[in-house]
Design an enzyme around this catalytic site. Sequence first.
Site, PDB file in Angstrom:
ATOM      1  CG  ASN A  11      -2.005   1.675   0.831  1.00 11.44           C
ATOM      2  OD1 ASN A  11      -2.247   1.995   0.285  1.00 11.44           O
ATOM      3  ND2 ASN A  11      -2.447   2.001   2.667  1.00 11.44           N
ATOM      4  CE  LYS A  13      -0.184   3.108   5.227  1.00  9.26           C
ATOM      5  NZ  LYS A  13      -0.505   3.564   6.374  1.00  9.26           N
ATOM      6  CG  HIS A  97      -5.838   1.489   5.162  1.00  5.46           C
ATOM      7  ND1 HIS A  97      -5.491   2.966   6.048  1.00  5.46           N
ATOM      8  CD2 HIS A  97      -5.229   1.214   5.455  1.00  5.46           C
ATOM      9  CE1 HIS A  97      -4.061   2.634   6.274  1.00  5.46           C
ATOM     10  NE2 HIS A  97      -3.623   1.404   5.728  1.00  5.46           N
ATOM     11  CD  GLU A  99      -3.081   5.984   6.886  1.00  5.26           C
ATOM     12  OE1 GLU A  99      -3.069   5.545   5.124  1.00  5.26           O
ATOM     13  OE2 GLU A  99      -2.379   5.833   6.925  1.00  5.26           O
ATOM     14  CD  GLU A 169      -3.703  -2.115   6.933  1.00  2.35           C
ATOM     15  OE1 GLU A 169      -2.613  -2.450   6.779  1.00  2.35           O
ATOM     16  OE2 GLU A 169      -3.679  -0.845   7.332  1.00  2.35           O
ATOM     17  N   GLY A 175       2.184   2.588  10.542  1.00  4.84           N
ATOM     18  CA  GLY A 175       3.575   3.339  10.770  1.00  4.84           C
ATOM     19  C   GLY A 175       3.977   3.855  12.371  1.00  4.84           C
ATOM     20  CB  SER A 215       5.112  -1.410  12.149  1.00  3.59           C
ATOM     21  OG  SER A 215       5.148  -0.525  12.305  1.00  3.59           O
TER      22      SER A 215
HETATM   23  P1  13P Z   1       2.850   0.239   7.663  1.00  2.00           P
HETATM   24  O1  13P Z   1       3.247  -0.791   6.912  1.00  2.00           O
HETATM   25  O2  13P Z   1       3.794   1.354   7.582  1.00  2.00           O
HETATM   26  O3  13P Z   1       2.887   0.491   9.231  1.00  2.00           O
HETATM   27  O4  13P Z   1       1.944   0.497   7.132  1.00  2.00           O
HETATM   28  C1  13P Z   1       0.668  -0.331   7.016  1.00  2.00           C
HETATM   29  C2  13P Z   1      -0.393  -0.350   6.634  1.00  2.00           C
HETATM   30  O5  13P Z   1      -1.409   1.257   6.383  1.00  2.00           O
HETATM   31  C3  13P Z   1      -0.495  -0.638   5.296  1.00  2.00           C
HETATM   32  O6  13P Z   1      -2.146  -1.059   4.468  1.00  2.00           O
END
Ligand code: 13P
Length: 258
Positions: A11, A13, A97, A99, A169, A175, A215
């Site tokens: 992803n 982003k 997601h 976010e 997640e 992150g 992560s």
């Molecule tokens: P990270 O791997 O940066 O923690 O992000 C995970 C994520 O949100 C994947 O959709």
Amino acid sequence: MSHRTPLIAGNWKMNKTPAEGVELAKALVAQVGTESAVQIVLCPPFTALDAVGRAIEGTHLALGAQNMHDKASGAFTGEVSATMLRGLHAGYVILGHSERRSIFGEDDAFINRKVLAALEASLKPILCVGELLSEREAGRTNEVVRIQVEKGLAGVPAGRAEQVVIAYEPVWAIGTGKTATPAMAQEVHAFIRGLLAAQFGAEIAARVRILYGGSMKPDNADALLAEHDIDGGLIGGASLEAKSFVDLVRSAAKSLAP
Ligand code: 13P
């Protein structure tokens, strides 16, 4: 890991221009373009879907989007539909997601409509679920995840359930560099598989891929992927560089070894 084909999805982003995306995609194709034991999915931003799709054409890598609207067309400024994504040869779409939920206010009902629309258009939804730190600390993880899974998958016909991918997640791990321990993640993954079994039957539930995200990195992937119900990863930060993403693909391939 078991009989399910592991899936490693990147992803990206809101990162990478089309040119940067093509550069990364080409590096990945050179290193894991013929990898057939692991399903690899790249999810660039909308603006790079076309270019990245061309760069991975004819390889084992698949293309995914990071979001979509549930309607097929119409007055929805700034949105894209499942049909449009299919037109760019996307096979997957990330939905719900955290976010999208927290920054853009998406609720379970909207996410559910998107899941149904994606399936209708033969796009495989990657439905993201996961609890906040405060919810975990209050002992509410299972309750939160149950509501997100049940509402997210409401009305999905059993005949299409196998097309769905779930990504667990935990929001506090995204992150942040903090990961769920393999045991913590496995516990929630097994709980999710139980929810799928209740809705679709045990046989179908056993075939649905449940990814871990939050992560996930080369140094923690082996232990996570060794868990029975962890079928791959949805990778943020570590998907932005070829080396770390390739290492994660190799971890997933290794997890298949008897
Ligand atoms: P990270 O791997 O940066 O923690 O992000 C995970 C994520 O949100 C994947 O959709």
